[in-house]
Motif scaffolding. Structure first.
Motif, PDB file in Angstrom:
ATOM      1  N   CYS A 101       0.792  -1.379   0.303  1.00  0.00           N
ATOM      2  CA  CYS A 101      -0.060   0.145   0.084  1.00  0.00           C
ATOM      3  C   CYS A 101       1.223   1.128  -0.051  1.00  0.00           C
ATOM      4  CB  CYS A 101      -1.397   0.219   1.205  1.00  0.00           C
ATOM      5  SG  CYS A 101      -2.076  -1.315   1.050  1.00  0.00           S
ATOM      6  N   LEU A 126      -4.458   0.593   4.348  1.00  0.00           N
ATOM      7  CA  LEU A 126      -5.387   0.078   2.710  1.00  0.00           C
ATOM      8  C   LEU A 126      -6.841   0.477   2.216  1.00  0.00           C
ATOM      9  CD1 LEU A 126      -5.455  -3.357   1.340  1.00  0.00           C
ATOM     10  CD2 LEU A 126      -6.777  -4.038   3.079  1.00  0.00           C
ATOM     11  N   GLN A 147      -5.431   3.185   0.372  1.00  0.00           N
ATOM     12  CA  GLN A 147      -5.274   2.994  -1.022  1.00  0.00           C
ATOM     13  C   GLN A 147      -5.979   2.918  -1.831  1.00  0.00           C
ATOM     14  OE1 GLN A 147      -2.114   2.033  -1.777  1.00  0.00           O
ATOM     15  NE2 GLN A 147      -2.341   0.490  -3.885  1.00  0.00           N
TER      16      GLN A 147
END
Length: 363
Positions: free
Chosen positions: A284, A312, A315
Motif C-alpha cells: 500500500c 488499505l 489505497q
C-alpha cells in the motif's frame, strides 16, 4: 523437448520461465506493440485485494504502457468445478465493475469480453483436442491440484480439457504474453505445445498460424488470507474484497490471525501471519516490511492491524468511489461487455479462417 511428450515440470523450468519473463519485461518498455497480453478471471465472485495486488495493478500498468490487452471473463470455465451457475451473469458484471474501478480502460488497445460470446474461439477446441493425448491431460499438475481442491464427487471431462480451453483463449487472439503465477506454468506449457504441434502439422509450406506464448511472472509475492493459513481465496472466506466498505475492511482485519509476541518483526519463516500483514502494508505505501515493522515496534498486533487498516482503506478509497458510481451504470457495464465481445469476435473470425485454410477445410 520432443513433440510427443509434454514436460510439465523439470529442473530449470521455472528458472527458464523467470529469465524469459525478465527479458519480455525489458523489451515491453521499448516495443509495447510487439506483444499481445491475454489475461482474465473466472466469474466466481467479486475480486479481493489478492487479485488487486497480484494481477489488477499489473494489467493496468501494461495497458497504460500501450500493450494490446485482452481481458477475458472465463464464464464457461466456471462450469467445470462450480455449481453456482445461477450467479455467472451477475458475477460477470461485478468483475467488469472491479476492472474499471481498478483503472482498466476499454479502448483501442484494451478489450474486456466473456468467452461464451466468442463462438469462433471455442471452435478451436475440436482441432486442439486432436493434438493432445488423454495421458498428457491427466498428468497436468495444475489440473490434478484443481481436481483435489474442487472436492467433486464426479470429475467431469471439463476439468481435464480446461487447459485446452485456456489454450483457445490465448491462441485465438494470438496472445504471446500471459501474466501468470508459478502454479499456472503447466497450463501455459500445454498451450505452447498445442501451438507448436499445430504449426508443425498443418503449416509445413506456409507461415505458422500461432505464436509461442510466454509467461510474464508476477513480482508480487503470494498473499495469504487473513486467517494466515492459505492463499487469499473467495472459497475460503479469508479475503478483503474490493467492494468491501472501510468499516467492513476494519472488521475483517481486526479478526486477522497474528501471534502472541508484542514486538513486531518481519520474519516470514517464523512469523508468517505477521509478515503477511506487514507485506500488505508495504504494497500500500511502498515502504519495506522491515521498516514498517521497526516503526510499529512494541505496539503489538493492535497497532499492526490499525496501520494496515488505515493504509488499505486509503489505497482503495479512489477505487471504491469509482466502483460505487459504476454500480449505478448497468447499461454502461453491459455496453463494455457487448462491444468487447464484438471486437473479440472480429479477431476470432480472422484466426478461425486461417485455421480452416491451414487444415484444408475452406469451401
Amino acid at each position: 523437448m520432443a513433440d510427443n511428450e509434454i514436460e510439465y515440470e523439470s529442473k530449470g523450468t521455472y528458472e527458464a520461465a523467470l529469465e524469459k519473463s525478465r527479458q519480455i519485461e525489458e523489451d515491453i518498455k521499448v516495443n509495447p506493440g510487439k506483444y499481445r497480453v491475454l489475461t482474465g478471471d473466472r466469474p466466481t465472485g467479486r475480486l479481493h485485494i489478492g487479485h488487486y495486488f497480484g494481477s489488477l495493478q499489473n494489467r493496468v500498468r501494461l495497458s497504460k504502457m500501450g500493450v494490446p490487452t485482452m481481458v477475458l471473463i472465463a464464464d464457461y470455465q466456471v462450469l467445470t468445478d462450480h455449481d453456482a451457475f445461477d450467479q455467472i451473469s451477475q458475477n460477470t458484471k461485478q468483475l467488469v465493475i472491479d476492472y474499471l474501478a481498478a483503472g482498466i480502460e476499454p479502448g483501442e488497445n484494451t478489450i474486456i469480453y466473456p468467452h461464451s460470446y466468442v463462438p469462433e474461439c471455442n471452435q478451436l477446441m475440436l482441432p486442439f483436442l486432436t493434438l493432445v493425448s488423454n495421458s498428457e491431460l491427466s498428468r497436468n499438475p495444475t489440473v490434478k491440484d484443481e481436481i483435489t481442491k474442487s472436492d467433486l464427487a464426479v470429475v467431469n471431462a471439463g476439468m481435464y480439457t480446461y487447459p485446452i480451453h485456456q489454450a483457445c483463449d490465448i491462441l485465438f487472439c494470438k496472445g504471446n504474453v500471459v501474466p501468470v503465477g508459478k502454479d499456472q506454468l503447466p497450463h501455459l506449457e500445454l498451450t505452447r505445445t498445442i501451438a507448436r504441434r499445430f504449426n508443425k502439422k498443418f503449416c509445413k509450406k506456409t507461415p505458422p498460424v500461432f505464436p509461442m506464448p510466454y509467461a510474464l511472472l508476477s513480482k508480487t509475492p503470494s498473499i495469504k488470507g487473513l486467517d494466515g493459513n492459505a492463499k487469499m481465496s473467495k472459497s475460503l472466506g479469508n479475503a478483503v474484497y474490493l467492494s468491501s466498505t472501510a468499516d467492513e475492511t476494519a472488521a475483517l482485519i481486526k479478526k486477522a490471525k497474528t501471534d502472541g509476541e508484542r514486538v513486531i518483526t518481519y520474519d516470514p519463516v517464523n512469523r508468517p501471519e505477521v509478515a503477511n500483514l506487514l507485506m500488505l502494508i508495504s504494497l500500500c505505501n511502498g515502504q519495506t516490511p522491515e521498516a514498517i515493522a521497526a516503526s510499529i515496534g512494541d505496539g503489538g498486533s493492535g497497532k499492526l492491524k490499525a496501520v494496515l487498516t488505515e493504509a488499505l482503506n486509503e489505497q482503495l478509497r479512489p477505487l471504491r468511489e469509482k466502483r460505487a458510481q459504476l454500480e449505478k451504470e448497468p447499461e454502461y457495464i453491459r455496453k463494455v461487455l457487448t462491444e468487447g465481445a464484438e471486437r473479440a469476435r472480429e479477431i476470432a473470425v480472422k484466426t478461425l479462417d486461417e485455421v480452416r485454410a491451414a487444415m484444408n477445410m475452406v469451401i
